[in-house]
Design a protein around this motif. Structure first.
Motif, short mmCIF file in Angstrom:
data_model
loop_
_atom_site.label_atom_id
_atom_site.label_comp_id
_atom_site.label_asym_id
_atom_site.label_seq_id
_atom_site.Cartn_x
_atom_site.Cartn_y
_atom_site.Cartn_z
N ARG A 42 23.07 17.29 5.93
CA ARG A 42 23.58 18.65 5.75
C ARG A 42 22.37 19.54 5.48
O ARG A 42 21.63 19.31 4.53
CB ARG A 42 24.57 18.69 4.59
CG ARG A 42 25.22 20.04 4.40
CD ARG A 42 26.29 19.96 3.33
NE ARG A 42 26.79 21.28 3.01
CZ ARG A 42 27.71 21.54 2.09
NH1 ARG A 42 28.24 20.53 1.39
NH2 ARG A 42 28.11 22.76 1.85
N ILE A 43 22.18 20.54 6.33
CA ILE A 43 20.97 21.37 6.27
C ILE A 43 21.37 22.81 6.00
O ILE A 43 22.20 23.37 6.73
CB ILE A 43 20.18 21.27 7.58
CG1 ILE A 43 19.79 19.81 7.87
CG2 ILE A 43 18.93 22.15 7.53
CD1 ILE A 43 19.26 19.57 9.25
N MET A 44 20.80 23.40 4.97
CA MET A 44 21.12 24.78 4.62
C MET A 44 20.11 25.75 5.21
O MET A 44 18.91 25.49 5.21
CB MET A 44 21.15 24.95 3.10
CG MET A 44 22.37 24.35 2.43
SD MET A 44 22.40 24.74 0.67
CE MET A 44 23.90 23.86 0.19
N GLY A 45 20.62 26.87 5.69
CA GLY A 45 19.79 27.99 6.12
C GLY A 45 20.32 29.26 5.47
O GLY A 45 21.53 29.51 5.51
N ILE A 46 19.45 30.03 4.86
CA ILE A 46 19.88 31.15 4.01
C ILE A 46 19.44 32.47 4.64
O ILE A 46 18.26 32.65 4.98
CB ILE A 46 19.30 30.99 2.59
CG1 ILE A 46 19.73 29.64 2.01
CG2 ILE A 46 19.75 32.14 1.69
CD1 ILE A 46 18.99 29.23 0.76
N VAL A 47 20.40 33.38 4.78
CA VAL A 47 20.13 34.71 5.33
C VAL A 47 20.36 35.74 4.23
O VAL A 47 21.43 35.77 3.61
CB VAL A 47 21.04 35.01 6.54
CG1 VAL A 47 20.82 36.43 7.03
CG2 VAL A 47 20.78 34.02 7.67
N ASN A 48 19.35 36.56 3.98
CA ASN A 48 19.40 37.53 2.88
C ASN A 48 19.33 38.95 3.39
O ASN A 48 18.63 39.26 4.35
CB ASN A 48 18.22 37.29 1.93
CG ASN A 48 18.32 35.99 1.17
OD1 ASN A 48 19.16 35.85 0.30
ND2 ASN A 48 17.47 35.03 1.52
#
Length: 293
Positions: A42-48
């Motif tokens: 499970r790979i997280m990618g964060i958009v801010n």
């Protein structure tokens, strides 16, 4: 008002979940090949943004487990059903579900979590067929939004993003605003090497391989990485190395080029090959490789 939440991407193998994740995040975080079951973690990618934070999670494709590695992969999927603020259920225009995926869909319907059905690869079908497919999913998941996209071509990614943002709950950010992912450079190095193995070997070989980063040394102008390619059986070792080491050299060169692009600096990469008997069914080895607690 600030919005934040976890948007978890779930679906069958080969429907384009990783391509969609990368398109939404704007960075190449998940590895992509044409083979099924490429994603294992499970790979997280964060958009801010100034007033929002979206934490995306790419998950392995839904499958009926045949060994303990796949059982661990499915735990990442079922875990993503529990902590989501929004579920993106990704399908495409040609896939046919099975019993296992139907159970996941039933779980999504029962969860009460807002769901967006993303129909990917719409460039491969007609408008009439797409409308029928969208109606099928509205019937299957009442209340769900259905969004057609082509993740590979970037079609309607902006529209999907706007819908996600509209559905995102109010809340403070979960991570510092300069965070892109929860994963380390070591993890991405191992994933890039594994991707090149998927692209260069056939049949069972890519599914029998795991990568361990033995050393990762950052210097001002170069990163020095030593990695071991573990295989499940002795007979696979020679296949990975190839005649006079040519296959391993090819993988190493391709991985180094990709790593340099990813890191924006020079990379010195050393690859070794070792046998780790039947690691896919060993709880101890799976813990070592980060698949279980």
């Amino acid at each position: 008002m600030h919005k934040s939440g976890f948007v978890n991407i779930i679906g069958n193998p080969n429907v384009g979940k990783s391509t969609l994740m990368n398109a939404l995040v704007g960075e190449r975080l998940s590895i992509i090949t044409s083979k099924a079951q490429t994603t294992r973690h499970r790979i997280m990618g964060i958009v801010n943004g100034d007033d929002f934070q979206i934490v995306y999670s790419d998950t392995p494709g839904i499958l009926k487990p045949s060994y303990r590695l796949q059982e661990s992969m499915m735990k990442f999927v079922t875990g993503a059903l529990k902590d989501a603020d929004i579920i993106l259920y990704v399908t495409d225009t040609v896939e046919r579900g099975d019993e296992t995926s139907q159970r996941i869909v039933d779980g999504i319907r029962a969860s009460g979590i807002p769901v967006i059905v993303v129909i990917n690869k719409i460039d491969l079908t007609s408008q009439e067929a797409l409308e029928a497919l969208a109606e099928k999913w509205r019937s299957c998941l009442p209340g769900a939004d259905v969004v057609p996209v082509s993740a590979l071509n970037g079609f309607n990614i902006g529209g999907l993003f706007d819908l996600i943002l509209a559905k995102l709950p109010e809340g403070e950010p979960y991570y510092p605003k300069d965070t892109l992912t929860d994963r380390t450079m070591r993890f991405f190095a191992s994933e890039i090497i594994r991707e090149k193995i998927f692209l260069n070997y056939q049949k069972e070989i890519p599914y029998s391989v795991e990568i361990a980063i033995e050393e990762y040394r950052e210097e001002p102008s170069i990163d020095r990485i030593a990695a071991t390619v573990y295989v499940a059986r002795e007979s696979q070792k020679g296949i990975i190395i190839g005649h006079k080491g040519e296959m391993l050299k090819r993988v190493g060169t391709a991985a180094r080029v990709e790593l340099e692009k990813f890191l924006g600096k020079k990379v010195f990469l050393q690859l070794y090959v070792k046998v780790n008997d039947n690691w896919r069914d060993s709880d101890r080895q799976l813990r070592r490789f980060g698949y279980s607690e």
